[in-house]
Motif scaffolding. Structure first.
Motif, PDB file in Angstrom:
ATOM      1  N   ARG A 121       1.920  -2.172   4.998  1.00 48.03           N
ATOM      2  CA  ARG A 121       1.845  -1.926   6.372  1.00 48.03           C
ATOM      3  C   ARG A 121       0.916  -2.567   7.339  1.00 48.03           C
ATOM      4  O   ARG A 121       1.078  -2.897   8.582  1.00 48.03           O
ATOM      5  CB  ARG A 121       1.833  -0.225   6.732  1.00 48.03           C
ATOM      6  N   THR A 122      -0.096  -2.802   6.682  1.00 46.29           N
ATOM      7  CA  THR A 122      -1.389  -3.563   7.535  1.00 46.29           C
ATOM      8  C   THR A 122      -0.861  -4.936   7.784  1.00 46.29           C
ATOM      9  O   THR A 122      -1.448  -5.545   8.320  1.00 46.29           O
ATOM     10  CB  THR A 122      -2.629  -3.174   6.574  1.00 46.29           C
ATOM     11  N   GLU A 123      -0.007  -5.469   7.005  1.00 44.12           N
ATOM     12  CA  GLU A 123       0.577  -6.856   7.110  1.00 44.12           C
ATOM     13  C   GLU A 123       1.531  -7.018   8.092  1.00 44.12           C
ATOM     14  O   GLU A 123       2.123  -8.127   8.462  1.00 44.12           O
ATOM     15  CB  GLU A 123       0.977  -7.405   5.879  1.00 44.12           C
ATOM     16  N   VAL A 124       2.252  -6.017   8.523  1.00 44.17           N
ATOM     17  CA  VAL A 124       3.501  -5.887   9.464  1.00 44.17           C
ATOM     18  C   VAL A 124       3.298  -6.934  10.816  1.00 44.17           C
ATOM     19  O   VAL A 124       4.165  -7.674  11.098  1.00 44.17           O
ATOM     20  CB  VAL A 124       3.988  -4.544   9.562  1.00 44.17           C
ATOM     21  N   ARG A 125       2.152  -6.559  11.330  1.00 47.57           N
ATOM     22  CA  ARG A 125       1.984  -7.222  12.756  1.00 47.57           C
ATOM     23  C   ARG A 125       1.611  -8.631  12.672  1.00 47.57           C
ATOM     24  O   ARG A 125       2.189  -9.397  13.106  1.00 47.57           O
ATOM     25  CB  ARG A 125       0.791  -6.639  13.431  1.00 47.57           C
ATOM     26  N   LEU A 174      12.709 -10.120   8.819  1.00 50.30           N
ATOM     27  CA  LEU A 174      13.346 -10.111   9.851  1.00 50.30           C
ATOM     28  C   LEU A 174      14.510  -9.045   9.789  1.00 50.30           C
ATOM     29  O   LEU A 174      14.783  -8.219  10.915  1.00 50.30           O
ATOM     30  CB  LEU A 174      14.356 -11.405   9.693  1.00 50.30           C
ATOM     31  N   ARG A 175      15.250  -8.633   8.469  1.00 50.21           N
ATOM     32  CA  ARG A 175      16.185  -7.611   8.313  1.00 50.21           C
ATOM     33  C   ARG A 175      15.398  -6.342   8.958  1.00 50.21           C
ATOM     34  O   ARG A 175      16.137  -5.562   9.444  1.00 50.21           O
ATOM     35  CB  ARG A 175      16.618  -7.540   7.195  1.00 50.21           C
ATOM     36  N   ALA A 176      14.276  -6.164   8.415  1.00 49.69           N
ATOM     37  CA  ALA A 176      13.606  -4.969   8.669  1.00 49.69           C
ATOM     38  C   ALA A 176      13.240  -4.796   9.956  1.00 49.69           C
ATOM     39  O   ALA A 176      13.424  -3.700  10.665  1.00 49.69           O
ATOM     40  CB  ALA A 176      12.493  -4.819   7.702  1.00 49.69           C
ATOM     41  N   LEU A 177      12.838  -5.810  10.495  1.00 52.75           N
ATOM     42  CA  LEU A 177      12.573  -5.819  12.233  1.00 52.75           C
ATOM     43  C   LEU A 177      13.895  -5.262  13.039  1.00 52.75           C
ATOM     44  O   LEU A 177      13.605  -4.730  13.917  1.00 52.75           O
ATOM     45  CB  LEU A 177      12.091  -7.052  12.416  1.00 52.75           C
ATOM     46  N   ALA A 178      14.893  -6.011  12.701  1.00 53.25           N
ATOM     47  CA  ALA A 178      16.229  -5.893  13.172  1.00 53.25           C
ATOM     48  C   ALA A 178      16.739  -4.299  13.116  1.00 53.25           C
ATOM     49  O   ALA A 178      17.539  -3.761  13.961  1.00 53.25           O
ATOM     50  CB  ALA A 178      17.236  -6.759  12.984  1.00 53.25           C
ATOM     51  N   ILE A 222       9.361  -0.741   8.429  1.00 52.90           N
ATOM     52  CA  ILE A 222       9.295  -1.895   8.436  1.00 52.90           C
ATOM     53  C   ILE A 222       8.708  -2.443   7.248  1.00 52.90           C
ATOM     54  O   ILE A 222       9.398  -3.183   6.557  1.00 52.90           O
ATOM     55  CB  ILE A 222       9.135  -2.537   9.855  1.00 52.90           C
ATOM     56  N   ALA A 223       7.512  -2.172   6.851  1.00 52.80           N
ATOM     57  CA  ALA A 223       6.727  -2.473   5.631  1.00 52.80           C
ATOM     58  C   ALA A 223       7.665  -2.004   4.419  1.00 52.80           C
ATOM     59  O   ALA A 223       7.861  -2.971   3.530  1.00 52.80           O
ATOM     60  CB  ALA A 223       5.421  -1.694   5.851  1.00 52.80           C
ATOM     61  N   ARG A 224       8.019  -0.920   4.234  1.00 53.21           N
ATOM     62  CA  ARG A 224       8.849  -0.438   3.106  1.00 53.21           C
ATOM     63  C   ARG A 224      10.200  -1.083   2.861  1.00 53.21           C
ATOM     64  O   ARG A 224      10.189  -1.558   1.856  1.00 53.21           O
ATOM     65  CB  ARG A 224       9.140   1.038   3.597  1.00 53.21           C
ATOM     66  N   CYS A 225      10.904  -1.482   4.081  1.00 51.96           N
ATOM     67  CA  CYS A 225      12.047  -2.328   3.690  1.00 51.96           C
ATOM     68  C   CYS A 225      11.613  -3.832   3.541  1.00 51.96           C
ATOM     69  O   CYS A 225      12.475  -4.492   2.789  1.00 51.96           O
ATOM     70  CB  CYS A 225      12.913  -2.131   5.202  1.00 51.96           C
TER      71      CYS A 225
END
Length: 159
Positions: A114-118, A94-98, A106-109
């Motif tokens: 990265r493939t799991e973000v969506r 959530l924090r990364a998305l914000a 987003i993935a790194r934070c």
């Protein structure tokens, strides 16, 4: 050495009204219709709002909503229902998305691939019973989930 910072300029009446409508989840097109404004006029005000919170134009609406509330320019929305439980990994996401627009950041934070973000974002939106990412950020502020962001969160979300 003394650093002088410029005072925060208040939003104009029109900017405040548009910001309030963004925080209620209205799209720029809906804001134009509701206020009898042209879409370019609304976009110009949104550009100014982005500049006021140090975001590049164009930026996703959820980043602007977060920046307006987190900066104190707009008040936190009132919660309309109790917050569901959230895991630490969901909070990290959530924090990364914000804060970020690009899936790699987003993935790194969030500490995920990265493939799991969506899929994880979809799951978090569903878990919060939000209608989308902007609504998730609105709910997160209402539930005070984003009040204490870690020091590692980066400034300049749109960058």
């Amino acid at each position: 050495m003394t650093t002088i910072t410029a005072p925060i300029r208040p939003l104009t009446r029109v900017q405040r009204k548009i910001a309030e409508q963004l925080i209620r989840g209205l799209s720029p097109a809906d804001i134009a219709l509701c206020n009898y404004l042209s879409r370019p006029a609304v976009d110009q005000q949104i550009r100014i709002l982005c500049a006021r919170v140090d975001l590049r134009w164009p930026c996703p609406q959820h980043l602007l909503v977060h920046a307006l509330i987190a900066s104190g320019r707009m008040p936190r929305p009132a919660p309309r229902r109790p917050a569901p439980d959230i895991t630490p990994s969901q909070m990290d996401l959530l924090r990364a998305l914000a804060q970020h627009e690009h899936p790699s950041k987003i993935a790194r934070c969030a500490g995920i691939a990265r493939t799991e973000v969506r899929e994880r974002t979809r799951s978090l939106v569903e878990h919060a019973e939000a209608t989308g990412l902007t609504h998730l950020i609105i709910l997160a502020h209402a539930w005070k989930w984003l009040d204490e962001e870690p020091a590692t969160a980066s400034a300049g979300a749109g960058q």
